[in-house]
Design a protein around this motif. Structure first.
Motif, PDB file in Angstrom:
ATOM      1  N   PRO A   6       0.811  -1.227   0.000  1.00 46.78           N
ATOM      2  CA  PRO A   6       0.000   0.000   0.000  1.00 46.78           C
ATOM      3  C   PRO A   6       0.842   1.274   0.000  1.00 46.78           C
ATOM      4  O   PRO A   6       0.511   2.240  -0.688  1.00 46.78           O
ATOM      5  CB  PRO A   6      -0.818  -0.115   1.291  1.00 46.78           C
ATOM      6  CG  PRO A   6      -0.849  -1.572   1.597  1.00 46.78           C
ATOM      7  CD  PRO A   6       0.468  -2.107   1.138  1.00 46.78           C
ATOM      8  N   VAL A   7       1.933   1.272   0.757  1.00 43.24           N
ATOM      9  CA  VAL A   7       2.802   2.452   0.793  1.00 43.24           C
ATOM     10  C   VAL A   7       3.424   2.686  -0.578  1.00 43.24           C
ATOM     11  O   VAL A   7       3.513   3.831  -1.050  1.00 43.24           O
ATOM     12  CB  VAL A   7       3.892   2.275   1.864  1.00 43.24           C
ATOM     13  CG1 VAL A   7       4.866   3.447   1.841  1.00 43.24           C
ATOM     14  CG2 VAL A   7       3.262   2.149   3.248  1.00 43.24           C
ATOM     15  N   ALA A   8       3.849   1.612  -1.230  1.00 45.16           N
ATOM     16  CA  ALA A   8       4.446   1.753  -2.560  1.00 45.16           C
ATOM     17  C   ALA A   8       3.432   2.322  -3.556  1.00 45.16           C
ATOM     18  O   ALA A   8       3.769   3.200  -4.370  1.00 45.16           O
ATOM     19  CB  ALA A   8       4.960   0.403  -3.042  1.00 45.16           C
ATOM     20  N   LEU A   9       2.189   1.869  -3.494  1.00 48.47           N
ATOM     21  CA  LEU A   9       1.169   2.382  -4.408  1.00 48.47           C
ATOM     22  C   LEU A   9       0.876   3.859  -4.149  1.00 48.47           C
ATOM     23  O   LEU A   9       0.731   4.647  -5.095  1.00 48.47           O
ATOM     24  CB  LEU A   9      -0.121   1.565  -4.266  1.00 48.47           C
ATOM     25  CG  LEU A   9      -0.036   0.089  -4.679  1.00 48.47           C
ATOM     26  CD1 LEU A   9      -1.385  -0.590  -4.471  1.00 48.47           C
ATOM     27  CD2 LEU A   9       0.407  -0.052  -6.125  1.00 48.47           C
ATOM     28  N   VAL A  10       0.809   4.236  -2.889  1.00 49.21           N
ATOM     29  CA  VAL A  10       0.555   5.644  -2.554  1.00 49.21           C
ATOM     30  C   VAL A  10       1.698   6.521  -3.067  1.00 49.21           C
ATOM     31  O   VAL A  10       1.465   7.603  -3.621  1.00 49.21           O
ATOM     32  CB  VAL A  10       0.377   5.806  -1.033  1.00 49.21           C
ATOM     33  CG1 VAL A  10       0.374   7.278  -0.651  1.00 49.21           C
ATOM     34  CG2 VAL A  10      -0.916   5.142  -0.576  1.00 49.21           C
ATOM     35  N   ILE A  11       2.922   6.058  -2.896  1.00 46.64           N
ATOM     36  CA  ILE A  11       4.073   6.844  -3.372  1.00 46.64           C
ATOM     37  C   ILE A  11       4.017   6.999  -4.889  1.00 46.64           C
ATOM     38  O   ILE A  11       4.281   8.093  -5.420  1.00 46.64           O
ATOM     39  CB  ILE A  11       5.387   6.173  -2.935  1.00 46.64           C
ATOM     40  CG1 ILE A  11       5.539   6.280  -1.414  1.00 46.64           C
ATOM     41  CG2 ILE A  11       6.581   6.809  -3.629  1.00 46.64           C
ATOM     42  CD1 ILE A  11       6.743   5.542  -0.868  1.00 46.64           C
ATOM     43  N   LEU A  12       3.679   5.932  -5.606  1.00 47.60           N
ATOM     44  CA  LEU A  12       3.582   6.016  -7.064  1.00 47.60           C
ATOM     45  C   LEU A  12       2.516   7.022  -7.490  1.00 47.60           C
ATOM     46  O   LEU A  12       2.715   7.781  -8.445  1.00 47.60           O
ATOM     47  CB  LEU A  12       3.264   4.638  -7.643  1.00 47.60           C
ATOM     48  CG  LEU A  12       4.364   3.586  -7.551  1.00 47.60           C
ATOM     49  CD1 LEU A  12       3.863   2.249  -8.085  1.00 47.60           C
ATOM     50  CD2 LEU A  12       5.609   4.028  -8.313  1.00 47.60           C
ATOM     51  N   VAL A  13       1.407   7.048  -6.765  1.00 48.12           N
ATOM     52  CA  VAL A  13       0.343   8.001  -7.094  1.00 48.12           C
ATOM     53  C   VAL A  13       0.783   9.426  -6.779  1.00 48.12           C
ATOM     54  O   VAL A  13       0.555  10.355  -7.562  1.00 48.12           O
ATOM     55  CB  VAL A  13      -0.948   7.639  -6.336  1.00 48.12           C
ATOM     56  CG1 VAL A  13      -1.979   8.754  -6.471  1.00 48.12           C
ATOM     57  CG2 VAL A  13      -1.518   6.334  -6.860  1.00 48.12           C
TER      58      VAL A  13
END
Length: 257
Positions: free
Chosen positions: A177-184
């Motif tokens: 989830p943290v990786a996805l938020v950073i990508l967004v």
């Protein structure tokens, strides 16, 4: 003269940064060293607790063995170092944060700190999930399929390496989830795109689970299913943190239609 003054300011700033970096590194190493020294007297007891997921599944009379002469010394020491890293992870990350935070904008600080805390908590949750749920299930499955006449007595060093790999696999995977938020937040993807790619993500999750887990269906499913749920949680978190990006993407899609 002005150029010389600017050069002096630049070199002075660089030296200050290097001194600050050295200070943060020394504090991080000191914290890790203190934690390691505190755990060393309990290393053997810690290893005994760490081996419980396997020992509780072994038949009566079976036990772990030490194939190498120095394994009874180095295996608990290695485990104590890993435990010290886990315990001091917030302190280590704080030192890294204290070094880079002065160079961040206010909005970056406001977003980076919650992401950092979430990453640490998710890593801990992943390790706890692996220890209390995955390992008992995996060892129960492996002991159940052990052929008749074969005594399952694992080397203590091999067991430690196996479990540490599981810990790292689940701890890192739970950072999804943290990786996805950073990508967004970086603008590389949008929550709408993440939803569209859900099917590909599920396939990719099962492939990753098959690669990084032991060759048994139990551990693969116990990693893949939480990762799918974490993918959905990442989409929700990204949507909450970047609603304008999502709205713009949807408006653009509507305009193209």
């Amino acid at each position: 003269m002005a150029s010389s003054a600017e050069d002096d300011d630049g070199s002075g700033s660089l030296i200050e940064h290097l001194v600050e970096l050295r200070t943060r590194l020394l504090r991080a190493i000191a914290g890790l060293g203190i934690a390691l020294l505190a755990l060393l007297p309990f290393a053997n007891r810690l290893y005994g607790w760490f081996a419980r997921p396997l020992l509780e599944k072994l038949p009566e009379g079976a036990h772990l063995i030490a194939v190498e002469v120095a394994s009874p010394f180095f295996a608990p020491l290695k485990l104590a170092l890993f435990a010290a890293l886990l315990l001091t992870m917030p302190w280590l990350l704080y030192q890294a944060w204290a070094f880079v935070a002065p160079g961040l904008y206010r909005r970056e600080k406001r977003l980076a700190l919650p992401l950092l805390v979430s990453a640490v908590l998710l890593f801990y949750i992943g390790c706890a999930f692996a220890f209390f749920l995955v390992l008992p299930a995996v060892f129960g499955f492996l002991t159940a399929i052990t052929p008749d006449g074969v005594a399952m007595m694992t080397d203590i060093n091999a067991y430690l390496n196996f479990v540490l790999v599981i810990f790292l696999a689940f701890g890192i995977s739970f950072e999804l989830p943290v990786a996805l938020v950073i990508l967004v937040l970086l603008g590389w993807v949008t929550p709408a795109q993440l939803r569209e790619w859900r099917g590909y993500a599920v396939v990719g999750v099962f492939i990753v689970a098959a690669v990084i887990t032991p060759p048994d269906v139990v551990s693969q499913l116990m990693l893949a299913i939480p990762m799918c749920l974490l993918y959905e949680a990442g989409i929700i978190a990204a949507r909450l943190l970047a609603p304008k990006t999502e709205d713009a993407a949807e408006d653009g899609a509507a305009g193209d239609a």
